[in-house]
Scaffold this active site. Structure first.
Site, PDB file in Angstrom:
ATOM      1  N   SER A   1       3.781  -2.416 -11.973  1.00  0.00           N
ATOM      2  CA  SER A   1       2.607  -2.158 -12.816  1.00  0.00           C
ATOM      3  C   SER A   1       1.786  -3.417 -13.125  1.00  0.00           C
ATOM      4  O   SER A   1       1.266  -3.560 -14.236  1.00  0.00           O
ATOM      5  CB  SER A   1       3.018  -1.445 -14.103  1.00  0.00           C
ATOM      6  OG  SER A   1       3.595  -0.183 -13.790  1.00  0.00           O
TER       7      SER A   1
ATOM      8  N   HIS B   1      12.897  -2.677  -0.847  1.00  0.00           N
ATOM      9  CA  HIS B   1      12.069  -2.117  -1.931  1.00  0.00           C
ATOM     10  C   HIS B   1      12.823  -0.970  -2.614  1.00  0.00           C
ATOM     11  O   HIS B   1      13.535  -0.208  -1.954  1.00  0.00           O
ATOM     12  CB  HIS B   1      10.738  -1.615  -1.366  1.00  0.00           C
ATOM     13  CG  HIS B   1       9.777  -1.230  -2.450  1.00  0.00           C
ATOM     14  ND1 HIS B   1       9.850  -0.022  -3.096  1.00  0.00           N
ATOM     15  CD2 HIS B   1       8.772  -1.916  -3.038  1.00  0.00           C
ATOM     16  CE1 HIS B   1       8.908   0.029  -4.031  1.00  0.00           C
ATOM     17  NE2 HIS B   1       8.237  -1.110  -4.016  1.00  0.00           N
TER      18      HIS B   1
ATOM     19  N   GLY C   1       1.414  -2.646  -6.256  1.00  0.00           N
ATOM     20  CA  GLY C   1       1.291  -1.344  -5.600  1.00  0.00           C
ATOM     21  C   GLY C   1      -0.065  -0.736  -5.909  1.00  0.00           C
ATOM     22  O   GLY C   1      -1.076  -1.042  -5.265  1.00  0.00           O
ATOM     23  N   GLY C   2      -0.115   0.111  -6.937  1.00  0.00           N
ATOM     24  CA  GLY C   2      -1.337   0.856  -7.276  1.00  0.00           C
ATOM     25  C   GLY C   2      -2.614   0.027  -7.301  1.00  0.00           C
ATOM     26  O   GLY C   2      -3.634   0.411  -6.708  1.00  0.00           O
TER      27      GLY C   2
ATOM     28  N   GLU D   1      12.014   1.875  -3.602  1.00  0.00           N
ATOM     29  CA  GLU D   1      11.794   3.229  -3.060  1.00  0.00           C
ATOM     30  C   GLU D   1      12.606   3.437  -1.784  1.00  0.00           C
ATOM     31  O   GLU D   1      13.072   4.544  -1.503  1.00  0.00           O
ATOM     32  CB  GLU D   1      10.288   3.462  -2.825  1.00  0.00           C
ATOM     33  CG  GLU D   1       9.573   3.689  -4.159  1.00  0.00           C
ATOM     34  CD  GLU D   1       8.136   3.229  -4.211  1.00  0.00           C
ATOM     35  OE1 GLU D   1       7.504   3.045  -3.154  1.00  0.00           O
ATOM     36  OE2 GLU D   1       7.630   3.026  -5.339  1.00  0.00           O
TER      37      GLU D   1
ATOM     38  N   GLY E   1       5.096   1.694 -10.666  1.00  0.00           N
ATOM     39  CA  GLY E   1       4.252   2.885 -10.654  1.00  0.00           C
ATOM     40  C   GLY E   1       4.219   3.645 -11.968  1.00  0.00           C
ATOM     41  O   GLY E   1       3.744   4.775 -12.014  1.00  0.00           O
TER      42      GLY E   1
ATOM     43  N   TRP F   1       0.817  -1.228   0.000  1.00  0.00           N
ATOM     44  CA  TRP F   1       0.000   0.000   0.000  1.00  0.00           C
ATOM     45  C   TRP F   1       0.847   1.272   0.000  1.00  0.00           C
ATOM     46  O   TRP F   1       0.307   2.368  -0.127  1.00  0.00           O
ATOM     47  CB  TRP F   1      -0.931   0.003   1.211  1.00  0.00           C
ATOM     48  CG  TRP F   1      -2.079  -0.961   1.092  1.00  0.00           C
ATOM     49  CD1 TRP F   1      -2.418  -1.698  -0.011  1.00  0.00           C
ATOM     50  CD2 TRP F   1      -3.032  -1.295   2.111  1.00  0.00           C
ATOM     51  NE1 TRP F   1      -3.533  -2.460   0.263  1.00  0.00           N
ATOM     52  CE2 TRP F   1      -3.929  -2.232   1.553  1.00  0.00           C
ATOM     53  CE3 TRP F   1      -3.228  -0.886   3.436  1.00  0.00           C
ATOM     54  CZ2 TRP F   1      -4.999  -2.772   2.281  1.00  0.00           C
ATOM     55  CZ3 TRP F   1      -4.291  -1.424   4.158  1.00  0.00           C
ATOM     56  CH2 TRP F   1      -5.168  -2.351   3.579  1.00  0.00           C
ATOM     57  N   LYS F   2       2.124   1.160   0.227  1.00  0.00           N
ATOM     58  CA  LYS F   2       3.004   2.338   0.293  1.00  0.00           C
ATOM     59  C   LYS F   2       2.428   3.361   1.288  1.00  0.00           C
ATOM     60  O   LYS F   2       1.858   2.954   2.292  1.00  0.00           O
ATOM     61  CB  LYS F   2       3.218   2.926  -1.105  1.00  0.00           C
ATOM     62  CG  LYS F   2       3.639   1.839  -2.092  1.00  0.00           C
ATOM     63  CD  LYS F   2       4.173   2.359  -3.390  1.00  0.00           C
ATOM     64  CE  LYS F   2       4.525   1.168  -4.272  1.00  0.00           C
ATOM     65  NZ  LYS F   2       5.188   1.555  -5.496  1.00  0.00           N
TER      66      LYS F   2
ATOM     67  N   GLU G   1      11.481  -6.676  -9.025  1.00  0.00           N
ATOM     68  CA  GLU G   1      10.740  -5.471  -9.398  1.00  0.00           C
ATOM     69  C   GLU G   1      11.655  -4.528 -10.172  1.00  0.00           C
ATOM     70  O   GLU G   1      12.420  -3.762  -9.576  1.00  0.00           O
ATOM     71  CB  GLU G   1      10.244  -4.749  -8.140  1.00  0.00           C
ATOM     72  CG  GLU G   1       9.256  -5.547  -7.324  1.00  0.00           C
ATOM     73  CD  GLU G   1       8.377  -4.631  -6.477  1.00  0.00           C
ATOM     74  OE1 GLU G   1       7.158  -4.692  -6.632  1.00  0.00           O
ATOM     75  OE2 GLU G   1       8.915  -3.843  -5.687  1.00  0.00           O
TER      76      GLU G   1
HETATM   77  P1  PGA Z   1       3.102  -0.717  -8.774  1.00  0.00           P
HETATM   78  O1  PGA Z   1       4.093  -0.881  -7.507  1.00  0.00           O
HETATM   79  O2  PGA Z   1       2.268  -1.972  -8.850  1.00  0.00           O
HETATM   80  O3  PGA Z   1       2.286   0.504  -8.449  1.00  0.00           O
HETATM   81  O4  PGA Z   1       3.963  -0.552  -9.976  1.00  0.00           O
HETATM   82  C1  PGA Z   1       4.719  -2.104  -7.229  1.00  0.00           C
HETATM   83  C2  PGA Z   1       5.604  -2.009  -6.014  1.00  0.00           C
HETATM   84  O5  PGA Z   1       6.222  -0.974  -5.803  1.00  0.00           O
HETATM   85  O6  PGA Z   1       5.735  -2.960  -5.233  1.00  0.00           O
END
Ligand code: PGA
Length: 264
Positions: free
Chosen positions: A222, A100, A243-244, A102, A184, A10-11, A178
């Site tokens: 994605s 991750h 994520g999204g 990020e 994202g 969920w970030k 990833e």
């Molecule tokens: P995303 O993110 O599905 O929005 O690309 C994936 C993630 O960062 O784990």
């Protein structure tokens, strides 16, 4: 049909109240769809403030798991802003994301820090989901597999096979490939490229820890309902880190449902 690991990162989204509604909807949808633990394992990774409601609402055993998005490698101390792996465990997490992209690119987690966090997660009894992946520049320079190998070996430096062998019915670690450029951006990796990277990572895992060792390898970047069936049907892709599309129950579960209906 293989078992699918459907993991939602969920970030920095989802307040406690939103997390509660999500969990109630998730529980009712998945019982309606008759999901069972032989087919699917679902883990949610809320921001720290929303972990407690998720732990409270999800049944303790079965297909649902709660995890943290990160954790520091000391138990206590003068680390302003940090939450330890021990605290993650105490609040009821069974899983934790480690490395991750990020965390690596925004918060400065080096390979060394990722390795320490991984070690600490295992020592605290958490199941780590080790994330790794190349940047677009690295892919275009033909360095993808070399970069993946470097990140994985650095993270595993202090880890023994015994620590990650799991308990027979559940893995002791998961890998999540990833590619940074796919996170994202709406631009997922081609299924064949994701398969190649996941197969390579599994092979490296076996070479490093022993031929009888195995663990689930997820793809992330994605993932959504429209590309799920193709990605998840690749031989070496055991699930998705999403994520999204994990922020709404409908789009999250559609990832598994599309794979399932395409494989029947
Ligand atoms: P995303 O993110 O599905 O929005 O690309 C994936 C993630 O960062 O784990």
């Amino acid at each position: 049909m293989k078992k699918i690991f459907l993991y939602g990162n969920w970030k920095m989204h989802m307040l406690p109240k939103e997390a509660e509604s999500f969990c109630s909807e998730l529980l009712s949808c998945s019982s309606e769809k008759r999901y069972d633990e032989k087919c699917i394992d679902i883990a949610l990774f809320p921001p720290f403030i929303s972990i407690a409601p998720v732990v409270r609402l999800l049944p303790e055993n079965g297909i649902f798991k709660a995890g943290a998005q990160d954790g520091w490698y000391e138990d206590r101390g003068a680390y302003t802003g940090a939450v330890s792996m021990d605290m993650n465990r105490q609040i009821g997490c069974t899983h934790v994301l480690v490395g991750h992209s990020e965390r690596r690119s925004i918060f400065g987690d080096t390979d060394d820090i990722v390795g320490r966090k991984l070690k600490q997660a295992l020592q605290k009894g958490l199941v780590p989901v080790l994330c790794f992946g190349e940047t677009l520049e690295q892919r275009e320079a033909g360095q993808t597999l070399a970069i993946l190998g470097k990140q994985l070996l650095a993270a595993w430096r202090e880890i023994e096979a015994d620590e990650i062998k799991g308990n027979g019915s559940y893995p002791g670690i998961l890998l999540a490939y990833e590619p940074v450029w796919a996170i994202g951006t709406g631009r997922n990796a081609k299924a064949a490229d994701a398969q190649e990277a996941c197969a390579y990572s599994r092979q490296l895992f076996k070479e490093h820890f022993g031929d009888t060792m195995n663990c689930p390898v997820l793809y992330g970047g994605s993932v959504k309902d429209s590309n799920a069936a193709e990605l998840l049907s690749q031989k070496d892709i055991d699930g998705a880190l999403v994520g999204g599309a994990s922020l709404k129950v409908g789009s999250f579960l559609a990832i598994y449902d599309n794979y399932r209906s395409a494989s029947l």
